[in-house]
Design a protein around this motif. Sequence first.
Motif, PDB file in Angstrom:
ATOM      1  N   ILE A 151     -97.779  -6.329 -43.469  1.00 45.01           N
ATOM      2  CA  ILE A 151     -98.151  -5.310 -44.446  1.00 45.01           C
ATOM      3  C   ILE A 151     -99.613  -5.512 -44.837  1.00 45.01           C
ATOM      4  O   ILE A 151    -100.024  -6.624 -45.186  1.00 45.01           O
ATOM      5  CB  ILE A 151     -97.236  -5.347 -45.691  1.00 45.01           C
ATOM      6  N   GLN A 152    -100.380  -4.439 -44.738  1.00 42.46           N
ATOM      7  CA  GLN A 152    -101.791  -4.477 -45.105  1.00 42.46           C
ATOM      8  C   GLN A 152    -101.928  -4.027 -46.561  1.00 42.46           C
ATOM      9  O   GLN A 152    -102.065  -2.851 -46.851  1.00 42.46           O
ATOM     10  CB  GLN A 152    -102.597  -3.563 -44.191  1.00 42.46           C
ATOM     11  N   ALA A 153    -101.864  -4.986 -47.456  1.00 38.79           N
ATOM     12  CA  ALA A 153    -101.928  -4.679 -48.886  1.00 38.79           C
ATOM     13  C   ALA A 153    -102.258  -5.949 -49.638  1.00 38.79           C
ATOM     14  O   ALA A 153    -102.013  -7.064 -49.159  1.00 38.79           O
ATOM     15  CB  ALA A 153    -100.601  -4.095 -49.372  1.00 38.79           C
ATOM     16  N   GLY A 154    -102.803  -5.783 -50.836  1.00 39.28           N
ATOM     17  CA  GLY A 154    -103.046  -6.923 -51.700  1.00 39.28           C
ATOM     18  C   GLY A 154    -101.743  -7.512 -52.201  1.00 39.28           C
ATOM     19  O   GLY A 154    -100.699  -6.842 -52.224  1.00 39.28           O
ATOM     20  N   THR A 155    -101.800  -8.763 -52.614  1.00 38.07           N
ATOM     21  CA  THR A 155    -100.589  -9.438 -53.081  1.00 38.07           C
ATOM     22  C   THR A 155     -99.972  -8.726 -54.276  1.00 38.07           C
ATOM     23  O   THR A 155     -98.746  -8.633 -54.394  1.00 38.07           O
ATOM     24  CB  THR A 155    -100.904 -10.898 -53.449  1.00 38.07           C
ATOM     25  N   ALA A 156    -100.805  -8.207 -55.174  1.00 34.68           N
ATOM     26  CA  ALA A 156    -100.271  -7.500 -56.349  1.00 34.68           C
ATOM     27  C   ALA A 156     -99.531  -6.237 -55.936  1.00 34.68           C
ATOM     28  O   ALA A 156     -98.506  -5.882 -56.528  1.00 34.68           O
ATOM     29  CB  ALA A 156    -101.401  -7.157 -57.315  1.00 34.68           C
ATOM     30  N   THR A 157    -100.033  -5.533 -54.915  1.00 34.38           N
ATOM     31  CA  THR A 157     -99.353  -4.337 -54.408  1.00 34.38           C
ATOM     32  C   THR A 157     -98.001  -4.707 -53.804  1.00 34.38           C
ATOM     33  O   THR A 157     -96.985  -4.038 -54.047  1.00 34.38           O
ATOM     34  CB  THR A 157    -100.222  -3.625 -53.359  1.00 34.38           C
ATOM     35  N   VAL A 158     -97.972  -5.771 -53.006  1.00 30.62           N
ATOM     36  CA  VAL A 158     -96.708  -6.239 -52.421  1.00 30.62           C
ATOM     37  C   VAL A 158     -95.736  -6.633 -53.524  1.00 30.62           C
ATOM     38  O   VAL A 158     -94.535  -6.315 -53.466  1.00 30.62           O
ATOM     39  CB  VAL A 158     -96.967  -7.424 -51.473  1.00 30.62           C
ATOM     40  N   GLU A 159     -96.244  -7.304 -54.522  1.00 28.36           N
ATOM     41  CA  GLU A 159     -95.414  -7.709 -55.668  1.00 28.36           C
ATOM     42  C   GLU A 159     -94.792  -6.492 -56.345  1.00 28.36           C
ATOM     43  O   GLU A 159     -93.608  -6.516 -56.731  1.00 28.36           O
ATOM     44  CB  GLU A 159     -96.285  -8.481 -56.658  1.00 28.36           C
ATOM     45  N   GLU A 160     -95.568  -5.428 -56.471  1.00 26.52           N
ATOM     46  CA  GLU A 160     -95.079  -4.232 -57.155  1.00 26.52           C
ATOM     47  C   GLU A 160     -93.967  -3.547 -56.343  1.00 26.52           C
ATOM     48  O   GLU A 160     -92.969  -3.094 -56.901  1.00 26.52           O
ATOM     49  CB  GLU A 160     -96.248  -3.270 -57.379  1.00 26.52           C
ATOM     50  N   ILE A 161     -94.142  -3.493 -55.020  1.00 27.87           N
ATOM     51  CA  ILE A 161     -93.085  -2.933 -54.156  1.00 27.87           C
ATOM     52  C   ILE A 161     -91.839  -3.821 -54.223  1.00 27.87           C
ATOM     53  O   ILE A 161     -90.706  -3.336 -54.290  1.00 27.87           O
ATOM     54  CB  ILE A 161     -93.576  -2.792 -52.705  1.00 27.87           C
ATOM     55  N   ARG A 162     -92.064  -5.110 -54.198  1.00 30.09           N
ATOM     56  CA  ARG A 162     -90.956  -6.072 -54.246  1.00 30.09           C
ATOM     57  C   ARG A 162     -90.156  -5.924 -55.536  1.00 30.09           C
ATOM     58  O   ARG A 162     -88.917  -5.948 -55.530  1.00 30.09           O
ATOM     59  CB  ARG A 162     -91.526  -7.484 -54.120  1.00 30.09           C
ATOM     60  N   ASP A 163     -90.857  -5.761 -56.654  1.00 29.43           N
ATOM     61  CA  ASP A 163     -90.172  -5.573 -57.938  1.00 29.43           C
ATOM     62  C   ASP A 163     -89.334  -4.297 -57.930  1.00 29.43           C
ATOM     63  O   ASP A 163     -88.216  -4.269 -58.482  1.00 29.43           O
ATOM     64  CB  ASP A 163     -91.198  -5.514 -59.069  1.00 29.43           C
ATOM     65  N   ALA A 164     -89.870  -3.240 -57.319  1.00 30.14           N
ATOM     66  CA  ALA A 164     -89.123  -1.978 -57.237  1.00 30.14           C
ATOM     67  C   ALA A 164     -87.855  -2.152 -56.400  1.00 30.14           C
ATOM     68  O   ALA A 164     -86.800  -1.598 -56.725  1.00 30.14           O
ATOM     69  CB  ALA A 164     -90.008  -0.881 -56.648  1.00 30.14           C
ATOM     70  N   LEU A 165     -87.956  -2.933 -55.309  1.00 31.29           N
ATOM     71  CA  LEU A 165     -86.783  -3.200 -54.471  1.00 31.29           C
ATOM     72  C   LEU A 165     -85.745  -4.016 -55.235  1.00 31.29           C
ATOM     73  O   LEU A 165     -84.535  -3.790 -55.110  1.00 31.29           O
ATOM     74  CB  LEU A 165     -87.202  -3.941 -53.199  1.00 31.29           C
TER      75      LEU A 165
END
Length: 605
Positions: A124-138
């Motif tokens: 995934i090409q994204a910053g860690t905070a962006t990944v964290e935000e998707i992860r929280d939504a999941l």
Amino acid sequence: MRLVNLVAFQKLRIMKQFFKFIFASMIGFIIGAIVLTFFFGMLVSILVNSISQEDKANVVYNSVLHIKFNGPVNDRENNNPFDAIDLSTFKSSIQPGLNDILRAINYAATDEKIAGIFLEVPDIQAGTATVEEIRDALEDFKGSGKFVVAYADFYSQKAYYLVSVADEIWMHPEGFVWMAGLSAQSAFLRGALDKLGIEPQVIRKGKYKSAAETWALYQMSPENKLQVKQYVDAVWQNILNDISRTRNVSVDTLVTLSNKHVMKRATELKRAKLITNVGFRDEFDDHLYEKLNLTANDKPKYIPIRKYSAIAKWPGAETLSLDKIAILYASGTILDGGNGDDVLNAPEFAETVYKAGEDERVKAIVLRVNSPGGSPIGSETILRAVQIAGEKKPVVVSMGDVAASGGYYISCAADTVLVNKSSITGSIGVIGLIFNAQKFLNDKLGINFDGYKTNPYADFPNMSRPLTDDEKDWMGEMVDTTYHSFISRVSTARKMSLDMVDSLGGGRVYVGTQAMSNKLVDSEGGLLRSIDVAAKLAGLSNYRVVELPTQKDPFIRLMEGLGTEVNSKIESIRYGDLYPAYTQIKRIIEMEGIQILLPPGIPLP
């Protein structure tokens, strides 16, 4: 007579060669024009097809939301048609924005036709905070009782962090996870500038304000190395804690695995309980059939997230409601003008904020900030607009990967500031930068300058000579004044003493968890929670969400920036992963002077 005939023959021969050359040139020009026309037509055809195709999903019962990433994940889907084209294959591929991804996941939780989510995310090409935000939504999605499963041949470290939230993690028998911790590295150009004979003249306020170190030093300063260590360690600890919690594996075990070697094979990962299943894709498919209670003749109905996002609504949103919450995306380097996907045009954006503040149907504003800062004047312009809008309605800030320096400046006056654990913020400091290219011009190019001026500062700034002592003093005063304005704005907005803000400032960078501890932000949360907070502050239960600034029509963008966009696309392919740093360094060189800016190419985890 014979001589006359010979001369005539020679003239005829020359004329023949001349017309032959002209004819060949015309043929070449025509063929070239045909090729270019064909190339352009094919490009436009691909773009038109990608833009005009029907994007809404046909969702039936027992469907599975399929999440797969085709490119960088930005806060908002980039409707730049050239970003959808892979010039190496001439195929169109549009990557949904974070807003679309979050909206789709949230909506799917209550959509009775969606049975679960399938993550196919090797990288995934994204910053860690962006990944964290998707992860929280999941993780919130799992609270609905629906499943989340993942399969890939391999997982990058960031991808594994995302899929570690899944109920089941499948991997190819020969697959691996790349897990080795985080590193941070910056490029320093001082040696190259020395060879060229160019001197970076730097004046800064704040010993941690490292934005000029790229040009002024040969390596990290001790202060910068300390702050980099602190925020990289903090982000890594956040990742370890999240994986430990969802996989029920101790942090010590994860650290041991990370220290052991880079690539972790599938069987080793299964023993460590970091994945649940080792198998081929057909075995995963068979397992999913059973999970969905499908017969041998049925196939799972996969719904691509981009198509599903076209029908997904924001939480609490009612299409017919007159009340609105406006999400305003403040993304890019803050400039006093100009355009581009990585530019935040301060006057234009401030006008958008003013209009949202004056719109009586907009009951609250969510300011989504993803900016490293930039122009002090531009930052003040946006802050003023936010303050005026905040006098009429609630303003909530949602920080993305980076909301630092000028990005924090425009955020601090909001009623509530929310941040992800791994967001980069702070960097309350100022730098002044002027290049002295006298030796380069004189010694390397042999160019000298001479002239006349009516007053001492008439030729300031001037790259053809070094700064005088008076000019250095004047720039120092300007830097001090700008810094005092910065900490004063933060002091008033955050209700903190000047001394306290100054102690937290000095250019120091913080991650979200550190910023919360130091009261620079209010609480943890991403875009979805920011909308919820804004609705509560405005007393709304039913509302529509509008997203601003309004994006230009893709066809208009195509016609406006054909040459520029093609060049940018070629440059992005040429520089690869270094392209963001290249564009930011290029932009900083063009914006000499006083800046409130995060360092270009600062090592972000």
